[in-house]
Scaffold this motif. Structure first.
Motif, PDB file in Angstrom:
ATOM      1  N   ILE A   4      34.021 -19.131  59.901  1.00  0.00           N
ATOM      2  CA  ILE A   4      35.224 -18.856  59.762  1.00  0.00           C
ATOM      3  C   ILE A   4      35.962 -18.889  61.230  1.00  0.00           C
ATOM      4  O   ILE A   4      36.840 -19.527  61.669  1.00  0.00           O
ATOM      5  N   VAL A   5      35.109 -18.156  61.998  1.00  0.00           N
ATOM      6  CA  VAL A   5      35.322 -17.868  63.529  1.00  0.00           C
ATOM      7  C   VAL A   5      35.502 -19.233  64.290  1.00  0.00           C
ATOM      8  O   VAL A   5      36.469 -19.948  65.004  1.00  0.00           O
TER       9      VAL A   5
ATOM     10  N   PHE B 162      27.898 -25.101  45.275  1.00  0.00           N
ATOM     11  CA  PHE B 162      28.553 -26.431  45.237  1.00  0.00           C
ATOM     12  C   PHE B 162      29.497 -26.659  44.264  1.00  0.00           C
ATOM     13  O   PHE B 162      30.042 -27.431  44.229  1.00  0.00           O
ATOM     14  N   VAL B 163      29.982 -25.469  43.496  1.00  0.00           N
ATOM     15  CA  VAL B 163      31.263 -25.323  42.589  1.00  0.00           C
ATOM     16  C   VAL B 163      32.284 -25.672  43.710  1.00  0.00           C
ATOM     17  O   VAL B 163      33.476 -26.111  43.145  1.00  0.00           O
ATOM     18  N   TRP B 164      32.078 -25.397  44.857  1.00  0.00           N
ATOM     19  CA  TRP B 164      33.355 -25.736  45.952  1.00  0.00           C
ATOM     20  C   TRP B 164      33.638 -27.102  45.926  1.00  0.00           C
ATOM     21  O   TRP B 164      34.793 -27.537  46.072  1.00  0.00           O
ATOM     22  N   LEU B 165      32.945 -28.134  45.305  1.00  0.00           N
ATOM     23  CA  LEU B 165      33.029 -29.374  45.446  1.00  0.00           C
ATOM     24  C   LEU B 165      34.172 -29.976  44.195  1.00  0.00           C
ATOM     25  O   LEU B 165      35.096 -30.734  44.571  1.00  0.00           O
ATOM     26  N   VAL B 166      34.249 -29.146  43.210  1.00  0.00           N
ATOM     27  CA  VAL B 166      35.257 -29.220  42.110  1.00  0.00           C
ATOM     28  C   VAL B 166      36.464 -28.392  42.276  1.00  0.00           C
ATOM     29  O   VAL B 166      37.424 -28.585  41.636  1.00  0.00           O
ATOM     30  N   LEU B 167      36.536 -27.322  43.207  1.00  0.00           N
ATOM     31  CA  LEU B 167      37.774 -26.696  43.437  1.00  0.00           C
ATOM     32  C   LEU B 167      38.670 -27.362  44.515  1.00  0.00           C
ATOM     33  O   LEU B 167      38.031 -28.081  45.348  1.00  0.00           O
ATOM     34  N   PRO B 168      40.021 -26.650  44.268  1.00  0.00           N
ATOM     35  CA  PRO B 168      40.826 -27.248  45.658  1.00  0.00           C
ATOM     36  C   PRO B 168      40.269 -26.686  46.856  1.00  0.00           C
ATOM     37  O   PRO B 168      39.696 -25.640  47.204  1.00  0.00           O
ATOM     38  N   ASP B 169      40.739 -27.568  47.898  1.00  0.00           N
ATOM     39  CA  ASP B 169      40.271 -27.082  49.263  1.00  0.00           C
ATOM     40  C   ASP B 169      41.215 -25.792  49.762  1.00  0.00           C
ATOM     41  O   ASP B 169      42.252 -25.453  49.316  1.00  0.00           O
TER      42      ASP B 169
ATOM     43  N   LEU C 204      36.371 -21.694  49.945  1.00  0.00           N
ATOM     44  CA  LEU C 204      35.191 -21.561  50.590  1.00  0.00           C
ATOM     45  C   LEU C 204      34.521 -20.432  50.619  1.00  0.00           C
ATOM     46  O   LEU C 204      33.359 -20.134  50.142  1.00  0.00           O
ATOM     47  N   VAL C 205      35.304 -19.191  50.722  1.00  0.00           N
ATOM     48  CA  VAL C 205      34.997 -17.625  50.552  1.00  0.00           C
ATOM     49  C   VAL C 205      34.410 -17.620  49.255  1.00  0.00           C
ATOM     50  O   VAL C 205      33.181 -16.977  49.025  1.00  0.00           O
TER      51      VAL C 205
ATOM     52  N   VAL D 161      30.782 -19.379  48.618  1.00  0.00           N
ATOM     53  CA  VAL D 161      29.726 -18.683  49.328  1.00  0.00           C
ATOM     54  C   VAL D 161      29.665 -17.273  48.774  1.00  0.00           C
ATOM     55  O   VAL D 161      28.338 -16.972  48.464  1.00  0.00           O
ATOM     56  N   VAL D 162      30.433 -16.667  48.314  1.00  0.00           N
ATOM     57  CA  VAL D 162      30.298 -15.271  47.651  1.00  0.00           C
ATOM     58  C   VAL D 162      29.392 -15.437  46.319  1.00  0.00           C
ATOM     59  O   VAL D 162      28.602 -14.895  45.945  1.00  0.00           O
ATOM     60  N   LEU D 163      30.182 -16.238  45.575  1.00  0.00           N
ATOM     61  CA  LEU D 163      29.398 -16.675  44.120  1.00  0.00           C
ATOM     62  C   LEU D 163      28.122 -16.996  44.386  1.00  0.00           C
ATOM     63  O   LEU D 163      27.169 -16.553  43.640  1.00  0.00           O
ATOM     64  N   GLY D 164      27.735 -18.054  45.479  1.00  0.00           N
ATOM     65  CA  GLY D 164      26.292 -18.472  45.650  1.00  0.00           C
ATOM     66  C   GLY D 164      25.656 -17.595  46.169  1.00  0.00           C
ATOM     67  O   GLY D 164      24.297 -17.539  45.675  1.00  0.00           O
ATOM     68  N   GLY D 165      25.762 -16.643  46.914  1.00  0.00           N
ATOM     69  CA  GLY D 165      25.038 -15.572  47.517  1.00  0.00           C
ATOM     70  C   GLY D 165      24.762 -14.590  46.442  1.00  0.00           C
ATOM     71  O   GLY D 165      23.472 -14.041  46.594  1.00  0.00           O
ATOM     72  N   LEU D 166      25.747 -14.179  45.578  1.00  0.00           N
ATOM     73  CA  LEU D 166      25.356 -13.355  44.786  1.00  0.00           C
ATOM     74  C   LEU D 166      24.248 -13.799  43.708  1.00  0.00           C
ATOM     75  O   LEU D 166      23.471 -12.991  43.250  1.00  0.00           O
TER      76      LEU D 166
END
Length: 117
Positions: free
Chosen positions: A47-48, A73-80, A85-86, A89-94
């Protein structure tokens, strides 16, 4: 006070309050926490770097997404957007942290059956 469930009323010793009677976290839990801390650090870095004026940050978001793959990779089907992004990453990390904990518990258990239902 009757009918209340406080620490003094429960009558259980401190180690018995922890899951599985452990008084300290298991190695898998510590590894999962270290992994989550690394994911948070990568996300903050991305982000920085992306908020800067230079062109260096254009691909910075890829690093935390790869660190939390495959769930991120669910990010690929969600809006930009930054929120997407957050969330990815949070869902993938958990999800990956839960998998790390499960794998560590399975390796520690060996051939014994799982005591948790």
């Amino acid at each position: 006070m009757t009918g209340t469930d406080t620490d003094t009323d429960s009558g259980r010793s401190l180690p018995r309050r922890f899951p599985h009677g452990r008084s300290r976290p298991a190695a898998g839990d510590i590894l999962a926490l270290v992994y989550l801390a690394a994911c948070v650090a990568l996300l903050i870095w991305a982000i920085v770097v992306s908020s800067g004026d230079g062109s260096d940050g254009s691909m910075a978001a890829v690093i935390p997404l790869l660190a939390t793959a495959p769930v991120s990779f669910v990010w690929l089907v969600l809006p930009d957007g930054a929120v997407t992004l957050v969330v990815a990453v949070v869902l993938g990390g958990l999800a990956n942290a839960a998998l790390i904990t499960w794998c560590a518990r399975a390796l520690r258990r060996g051939n014994r059956p799982d005591p948790t239902p």
